[in-house]
Motif scaffolding. Structure first.
Motif, mmCIF file in Angstrom:
data_model
loop_
_atom_site.group_PDB
_atom_site.id
_atom_site.type_symbol
_atom_site.label_atom_id
_atom_site.label_comp_id
_atom_site.label_asym_id
_atom_site.label_seq_id
_atom_site.Cartn_x
_atom_site.Cartn_y
_atom_site.Cartn_z
ATOM 1 N N ASP A 139 -9.506 -4.657 -6.749
ATOM 2 C CA ASP A 139 -10.193 -3.496 -6.182
ATOM 3 C C ASP A 139 -9.267 -2.305 -5.950
ATOM 4 O OD1 ASP A 139 -12.568 -4.869 -6.174
ATOM 5 O OD2 ASP A 139 -12.373 -5.576 -4.110
ATOM 6 N N LEU A 140 -8.088 -2.315 -6.550
ATOM 7 C CA LEU A 140 -7.165 -1.200 -6.367
ATOM 8 C C LEU A 140 -7.761 0.090 -6.925
ATOM 9 C CD1 LEU A 140 -3.763 -2.873 -7.311
ATOM 10 C CD2 LEU A 140 -4.624 -2.343 -5.030
ATOM 11 N N GLN A 141 -7.462 1.185 -6.240
ATOM 12 C CA GLN A 141 -8.017 2.487 -6.607
ATOM 13 C C GLN A 141 -6.900 3.469 -6.967
ATOM 14 O OE1 GLN A 141 -11.531 3.469 -6.334
ATOM 15 N NE2 GLN A 141 -11.789 1.244 -6.238
ATOM 16 N N ILE A 142 -7.199 4.365 -7.901
ATOM 17 C CA ILE A 142 -6.341 5.520 -8.152
ATOM 18 C C ILE A 142 -6.771 6.587 -7.152
ATOM 19 C CG2 ILE A 142 -5.557 7.215 -9.830
ATOM 20 C CD1 ILE A 142 -6.679 5.334 -12.017
ATOM 21 N N ALA A 181 3.865 5.514 -5.933
ATOM 22 C CA ALA A 181 3.940 5.356 -7.393
ATOM 23 C C ALA A 181 2.688 5.847 -8.117
ATOM 24 C CB ALA A 181 4.190 3.889 -7.744
ATOM 25 N N ARG A 182 1.525 5.722 -7.494
ATOM 26 C CA ARG A 182 0.253 6.154 -8.071
ATOM 27 C C ARG A 182 0.036 5.602 -9.487
ATOM 28 N NH1 ARG A 182 -2.145 10.352 -5.348
ATOM 29 N NH2 ARG A 182 -3.260 10.983 -7.215
ATOM 30 N N GLU A 232 -9.511 9.273 -7.731
ATOM 31 C CA GLU A 232 -10.050 9.183 -9.088
ATOM 32 C C GLU A 232 -10.966 7.986 -9.303
ATOM 33 O OE1 GLU A 232 -7.352 9.759 -12.337
ATOM 34 O OE2 GLU A 232 -5.923 10.841 -11.076
ATOM 35 N N GLY A 233 -10.711 6.893 -8.627
ATOM 36 C CA GLY A 233 -11.547 5.722 -8.833
ATOM 37 C C GLY A 233 -10.734 4.491 -9.160
ATOM 38 N N PRO A 234 -11.382 3.448 -9.686
ATOM 39 C CA PRO A 234 -10.705 2.163 -9.912
ATOM 40 C C PRO A 234 -9.603 2.255 -10.967
ATOM 41 C CG PRO A 234 -13.106 1.927 -9.987
ATOM 42 C CD PRO A 234 -12.818 3.390 -10.010
ATOM 43 N N THR A 289 0.832 -1.208 0.000
ATOM 44 C CA THR A 289 0.000 0.000 0.000
ATOM 45 C C THR A 289 0.862 1.253 0.000
ATOM 46 O OG1 THR A 289 -1.781 -1.154 1.180
ATOM 47 C CG2 THR A 289 -1.797 1.250 1.264
ATOM 48 N N ALA A 290 1.936 1.236 0.787
ATOM 49 C CA ALA A 290 2.836 2.400 0.836
ATOM 50 C C ALA A 290 3.488 2.644 -0.512
ATOM 51 C CB ALA A 290 3.891 2.185 1.914
#
Length: 501
Positions: free
Chosen positions: A134-137, A98-99, A140-142, A92-93
């Motif tokens: 289910d990762l999110q930006i 990296a986004r 912004e969303g998925p 997660t970190a």
């Protein structure tokens, strides 16, 4: 010219030649490789990939992973290597830093990270997988998704299929990505509060490949047996054949495939080569170059490699994720080095090397990464390695962080370990400090792997090999040294636990 363009141009010159042989023996020609990379590029652009978009990459080494990574870079995207098995908090970190806007993973990993029974099974095996689907930006969303392999339950709805992308239209590019823009992000270290990632561009990676080829002749007719991308890419750019071993390849099978595929070059981590030579005492006569890297090569492994391949040149590569390669020395040079420390060889052409006041090695050159993600670009890299110059050649004397303090004496393990490992009967040697909970002082412990009565022999020989102030307080003989990671580097933290009284 970008790295991908150089590969595409080479493939266009020899479309019928075999570019790659997979672990199961499937062959991919240069023409097919070229068409698939261009098809993936076109499909990703049509699917909405924008220049600079990060693609979280969770695909194990394979022809598919190679094509997909090259397709992402050709489209102007950035391949983000962030191991999903690193643990939920670390993963997660890293994502937060990296986004990435996309995720590319094998279908089985999507299934394993989303389906409860599979997640529970993985957890019982000590693997905590994030829910990739289910990762999110942030804000912004998925994320968008690409799956490799047939669709399985758990693959996100709307995910692009790699197989379909690779079969799609493959038009020639009408423009090239900026060679100085980020192309790959590689997480190397850091904590959950401060993860660290190296940013390479196509230009820095292309310079690295050129340096490999300057010391390692490669061309049509050569067969390079390795799973390492940074040796596989110069292989393809040179028009040679990349032979990929299967995942989790047993040492005996690795050697067998080298023989069957008539390998001329191979790259191994030193520990892996030792295992291969234990299973097969001689390497095939077709082998002309054996490269060792990712960890220091003990003298015993170098001697074993020279004996197993007497007609080959055995080379040891010094490199870092931030700048690779830096120097390459032959096994014979390293074994003939009589002084303390580990001989690395002369810096390769264009690589700048100088020493700071405290002896730390500082490096620069066209193969240097752009910098660390989220930080300013770097022009010179403080390596954390201590070194000295010996007639223009670099000699590694230790790691700053591994330094032990014994009274007024600074003890750098890397200065003495190669000399100890070169003694008869010693296969490997490592020095660590074990804190005394009562006094706070560090007990200097020498851990060795080898044969015979090493305690008596080392007590007798060490005063003639290392400084008096570096003599260990205690010698521990082990069956093996603890290692970690894909490159199986020495794990000094675990070693301290193993040798603690």
């Amino acid at each position: 010219m970008t790295l991908v363009r150089r590969l595409l141009d080479q493939a266009a010159r020899t479309p019928a030649a075999v570019a790659l042989v997979s672990g199961d023996g499937t062959e991919l020609t240069y023409g097919d490789l070229r068409r698939q990379v261009l098809a993936v590029r076109h499909g990703l652009l049509s699917g909405g990939l924008a220049a600079g978009d990060g693609v979280l990459f969770s695909v194990r080494p394979s022809p598919e992973s190679l094509v997909l990574a090259l397709g992402v870079v050709a489209a102007g995207g950035v391949v983000v290597f962030a191991d999903p098995g690193a643990g939920p908090e670390m993963f997660t970190a890293r994502l937060r830093l990296a986004r990435p806007r996309w995720s590319a993973a094998e279908s089985v990993l999507y299934a394993g990270s989303r389906l409860r029974p599979v997640r529970a099974y993985a957890r019982r095996r000590g693997l905590l997988l994030p829910n990739l689907a289910d990762l999110q930006i942030p804000g912004e969303g998925p994320m968008r998704h690409i799956h490799v392999g047939r669709r399985l339950p758990g693959v996100p709805r709307g995910a692009l299929s790699f197989a379909r992308l690779a079969r799609g239209e493959a038009p020639e590019p009408d423009r090239e990505p900026d060679p100085d823009a980020p192309a790959a992000v590689i997480f190397t270290s850091g904590t959950t509060a401060d993860p660290r990632a190296v940013v390479h561009t196509q230009a820095s990676l292309a310079a690295a490949l050129d340096l490999f080829r300057s010391r390692l002749p490669l061309g049509p007719g050569d067969v390079v047996h390795t799973d390492q991308l940074m040796l596989g890419l110069p292989t393809l750019i040179a028009g040679a054949r990349w032979s990929m071993p299967p995942l989790f390849c047993a040492p005996a099978d690795f050697a067998r495939l080298m023989r069957e595929r008539r390998a001329t070059h191979t790259f191994c981590v030193p520990v892996h080569l030792a295992e291969i030579l234990d299973a097969c005492r001689e390497l095939p006569p077709s082998v002309r170059y054996v490269l060792l890297g990712a960890a220091p090569a003990p003298a015993a492994v170098l001697r074993q490699a020279v004996e197993a391949a007497p007609s080959a040149e055995v080379l040891s590569v010094y490199a870092m994720t931030e700048i690779l390669p830096v120097a390459i020395a032959s096994a014979r040079e390293k074994l003939a080095h009589g002084g303390p420390g580990d001989l690395l060889g002369a810096p390769l052409p264009g690589v700048g090397a100088r020493l700071a006041g405290d002896g730390e090695l500082l490096l620069s050159g066209p193969n240097l990464c752009r910098g660390y993600l989220g930080a300013d670009p770097v022009a010179e890299l403080p390596t954390g390695d201590l070194a000295r110059l010996d007639g223009g050649r670099l000699v590694l004397t230790g790691r700053k962080k591994d330094m032990l303090i014994r009274g007024k004496f600074n003890l750098y393990p890397g200065l003495y370990e190669p000399s100890i490992a070169a003694l008869p009967g010693v296969a490997e040697a490592a020095i660590v400090g074990v804190p005394d909970p009562r006094t706070g002082d560090e007990e200097v412990v020498l851990a060795v792997v080898g044969t015979g009565d090493l305690h008596e022999r080392l007590h007798r020989r060490l005063p003639d090999v290392i400084d008096h102030d570096a003599l260990p307080d205690r010698i521990v003989v082990l069956d093996e040294l603890p290692r970690s990671g894909r490159t199986r580097k020495l794990d000094r933290d675990r070693l301290r636990e193993v040798v603690a009284p």
